[in-house]
Motif scaffolding. Structure first.
Motif, mmCIF file in Angstrom:
data_model
loop_
_atom_site.group_PDB
_atom_site.id
_atom_site.type_symbol
_atom_site.label_atom_id
_atom_site.label_comp_id
_atom_site.label_asym_id
_atom_site.label_seq_id
_atom_site.Cartn_x
_atom_site.Cartn_y
_atom_site.Cartn_z
ATOM 1 N N ASN A 99 8.836 13.808 18.731
ATOM 2 C CA ASN A 99 9.784 12.918 19.403
ATOM 3 C C ASN A 99 10.998 12.620 18.523
ATOM 4 O OD1 ASN A 99 8.685 11.859 22.165
ATOM 5 N ND2 ASN A 99 6.919 12.138 20.829
ATOM 6 N N GLN A 100 11.090 13.343 17.413
ATOM 7 C CA GLN A 100 12.220 13.258 16.483
ATOM 8 C C GLN A 100 12.515 11.819 16.052
ATOM 9 O OE1 GLN A 100 15.344 15.374 18.549
ATOM 10 N NE2 GLN A 100 14.396 17.347 18.124
ATOM 11 N N LEU A 101 11.435 11.116 15.677
ATOM 12 C CA LEU A 101 11.563 9.734 15.230
ATOM 13 C C LEU A 101 11.222 9.624 13.754
ATOM 14 C CD1 LEU A 101 9.698 7.958 18.178
ATOM 15 C CD2 LEU A 101 12.164 8.020 17.806
ATOM 16 N N THR A 102 11.954 8.774 13.057
ATOM 17 C CA THR A 102 11.580 8.440 11.690
ATOM 18 C C THR A 102 10.382 7.499 11.750
ATOM 19 O OG1 THR A 102 12.957 6.450 11.610
ATOM 20 C CG2 THR A 102 14.019 8.545 10.956
ATOM 21 N N GLN A 103 9.741 7.287 10.624
ATOM 22 C CA GLN A 103 8.634 6.316 10.610
ATOM 23 C C GLN A 103 9.136 4.937 11.019
ATOM 24 O OE1 GLN A 103 6.766 6.558 6.738
ATOM 25 N NE2 GLN A 103 5.267 8.031 7.513
ATOM 26 N N MET A 104 10.341 4.586 10.596
ATOM 27 C CA MET A 104 10.904 3.269 10.928
ATOM 28 C C MET A 104 11.130 3.149 12.443
ATOM 29 S SD MET A 104 11.678 0.609 9.178
ATOM 30 C CE MET A 104 11.732 -0.868 10.134
ATOM 31 N N GLU A 105 11.681 4.189 13.056
ATOM 32 C CA GLU A 105 11.923 4.169 14.500
ATOM 33 C C GLU A 105 10.605 4.126 15.280
ATOM 34 O OE1 GLU A 105 16.081 6.774 14.535
ATOM 35 O OE2 GLU A 105 14.139 7.801 14.507
ATOM 36 N N PHE A 106 9.632 4.910 14.824
ATOM 37 C CA PHE A 106 8.315 4.943 15.457
ATOM 38 C C PHE A 106 7.662 3.564 15.359
ATOM 39 C CE2 PHE A 106 3.777 6.537 15.444
ATOM 40 C CZ PHE A 106 3.798 7.150 16.692
ATOM 41 N N ALA A 107 7.716 2.973 14.183
ATOM 42 C CA ALA A 107 7.150 1.634 13.965
ATOM 43 C C ALA A 107 7.810 0.610 14.883
ATOM 44 C CB ALA A 107 7.318 1.233 12.498
ATOM 45 N N SER A 108 9.120 0.709 15.007
ATOM 46 C CA SER A 108 9.860 -0.222 15.852
ATOM 47 C C SER A 108 9.431 -0.096 17.311
ATOM 48 C CB SER A 108 11.359 0.051 15.703
ATOM 49 O OG SER A 108 12.090 -0.821 16.517
ATOM 50 N N GLU A 109 9.271 1.147 17.794
ATOM 51 C CA GLU A 109 8.808 1.382 19.172
ATOM 52 C C GLU A 109 7.439 0.740 19.412
ATOM 53 O OE1 GLU A 109 9.863 3.439 21.948
ATOM 54 O OE2 GLU A 109 11.840 3.448 21.024
ATOM 55 N N LEU A 110 6.594 0.800 18.388
ATOM 56 C CA LEU A 110 5.220 0.309 18.520
ATOM 57 C C LEU A 110 5.055 -1.150 18.102
ATOM 58 C CD1 LEU A 110 3.462 3.476 17.060
ATOM 59 C CD2 LEU A 110 3.639 2.832 19.474
ATOM 60 N N ARG A 111 6.128 -1.729 17.587
ATOM 61 C CA ARG A 111 6.122 -3.116 17.094
ATOM 62 C C ARG A 111 5.100 -3.314 15.969
ATOM 63 N NH1 ARG A 111 7.964 -3.886 22.424
ATOM 64 N NH2 ARG A 111 9.724 -5.334 22.522
ATOM 65 N N ILE A 112 5.095 -2.331 15.049
ATOM 66 C CA ILE A 112 4.265 -2.431 13.846
ATOM 67 C C ILE A 112 5.173 -2.158 12.648
ATOM 68 C CG2 ILE A 112 2.110 -1.792 15.014
ATOM 69 C CD1 ILE A 112 2.412 1.037 13.873
ATOM 70 N N SER A 113 4.662 -2.337 11.446
ATOM 71 C CA SER A 113 5.485 -2.113 10.253
ATOM 72 C C SER A 113 5.516 -0.637 9.867
ATOM 73 C CB SER A 113 4.950 -2.938 9.081
ATOM 74 O OG SER A 113 3.708 -2.403 8.645
ATOM 75 N N ARG A 114 6.591 -0.231 9.191
ATOM 76 C CA ARG A 114 6.689 1.141 8.711
ATOM 77 C C ARG A 114 5.565 1.469 7.742
ATOM 78 N NH1 ARG A 114 7.218 3.643 4.677
ATOM 79 N NH2 ARG A 114 7.960 1.882 3.487
ATOM 80 N N PRO A 115 5.212 0.562 6.792
ATOM 81 C CA PRO A 115 4.080 0.880 5.905
ATOM 82 C C PRO A 115 2.773 1.118 6.665
ATOM 83 C CG PRO A 115 5.365 -0.907 4.979
ATOM 84 C CD PRO A 115 5.893 -0.662 6.374
ATOM 85 N N GLU A 169 -5.457 3.990 6.759
ATOM 86 C CA GLU A 169 -5.819 2.983 7.755
ATOM 87 C C GLU A 169 -6.101 3.702 9.061
ATOM 88 O OE1 GLU A 169 -3.184 -0.398 8.244
ATOM 89 O OE2 GLU A 169 -2.531 -0.206 6.165
ATOM 90 N N LYS A 170 -6.973 3.115 9.857
ATOM 91 C CA LYS A 170 -7.293 3.668 11.174
ATOM 92 C C LYS A 170 -6.583 2.798 12.221
ATOM 93 C CE LYS A 170 -11.344 5.346 13.663
ATOM 94 N NZ LYS A 170 -11.067 5.055 15.022
ATOM 95 N N PRO A 171 -5.877 3.419 13.164
ATOM 96 C CA PRO A 171 -5.213 2.616 14.191
ATOM 97 C C PRO A 171 -6.229 1.968 15.128
ATOM 98 C CG PRO A 171 -5.063 4.931 14.743
ATOM 99 C CD PRO A 171 -5.691 4.850 13.373
ATOM 100 N N SER A 172 -5.877 0.796 15.626
ATOM 101 C CA SER A 172 -6.752 0.122 16.594
ATOM 102 C C SER A 172 -6.742 0.896 17.904
ATOM 103 C CB SER A 172 -6.235 -1.302 16.839
ATOM 104 O OG SER A 172 -4.981 -1.241 17.520
ATOM 105 N N GLY A 173 -7.744 0.660 18.710
ATOM 106 C CA GLY A 173 -7.796 1.265 20.036
ATOM 107 C C GLY A 173 -6.584 0.894 20.868
ATOM 108 N N THR A 174 -6.127 -0.338 20.720
ATOM 109 C CA THR A 174 -4.947 -0.814 21.446
ATOM 110 C C THR A 174 -3.709 -0.022 21.035
ATOM 111 O OG1 THR A 174 -5.898 -3.026 21.559
ATOM 112 C CG2 THR A 174 -3.520 -2.849 21.925
ATOM 113 N N LEU A 175 -3.567 0.239 19.737
ATOM 114 C CA LEU A 175 -2.415 0.996 19.243
ATOM 115 C C LEU A 175 -2.476 2.441 19.738
ATOM 116 C CD1 LEU A 175 0.178 1.066 17.613
ATOM 117 C CD2 LEU A 175 -1.199 1.539 15.576
ATOM 118 N N VAL A 176 -3.642 3.041 19.713
ATOM 119 C CA VAL A 176 -3.790 4.417 20.209
ATOM 120 C C VAL A 176 -3.422 4.476 21.691
ATOM 121 C CG1 VAL A 176 -5.429 6.278 20.702
ATOM 122 C CG2 VAL A 176 -5.487 5.115 18.481
ATOM 123 N N ARG A 177 -3.865 3.489 22.468
ATOM 124 C CA ARG A 177 -3.525 3.427 23.897
ATOM 125 C C ARG A 177 -2.015 3.318 24.090
ATOM 126 N NH1 ARG A 177 -8.174 1.217 24.476
ATOM 127 N NH2 ARG A 177 -7.596 -0.904 23.958
#
Length: 67
Positions: free
Chosen positions: A15-31, A41-49
Motif C-alpha cells: 500500500n506504499q505506506l511508511t511505518q508512520m503512515e501505517f501507524a496513523s491509519e491504524l491509530r497506533i504508534s510507529r514503534p 510484539e503480537k498484534p491484538s485480534g482487534t488490530l488484525v481485524r
C-alpha cells in the motif's frame, strides 16, 4: 515461510505506506508497528481485524498465511 509480522509488513509496503503512515491509519504508534513487523510484539485480534478491513486482506491470511 513468512511470519505474521512479515505479512503485515507486506500489506504496508504493497500500500506504499511508511511505518508512520501505517501507524496513523491504524491509530497506533510507529514503534508498535516496528515491533509487530520485527516479531517482538503480537498484534491484538482487534488490530488484525482492522488491518483486514482497511486493506481488504483476508484475516486468516494475516494470522496464518493461509487463504
Amino acid at each position: 515461510m513468512m511470519t505474521l509480522g512479515g505479512r503485515i509488513r507486506k500489506i504496508r509496503k504493497e500500500n506504499q505506506l511508511t511505518q508512520m503512515e501505517f501507524a496513523s491509519e491504524l491509530r497506533i504508534s510507529r514503534p508498535h508497528v516496528t515491533n509487530i513487523e520485527n516479531g517482538k510484539e503480537k498484534p491484538s485480534g482487534t488490530l488484525v481485524r482492522l488491518i483486514s478491513e482497511l486493506f481488504k486482506v483476508d484475516e486468516s491470511w494475516i494470522n496464518s498465511g493461509r487463504d
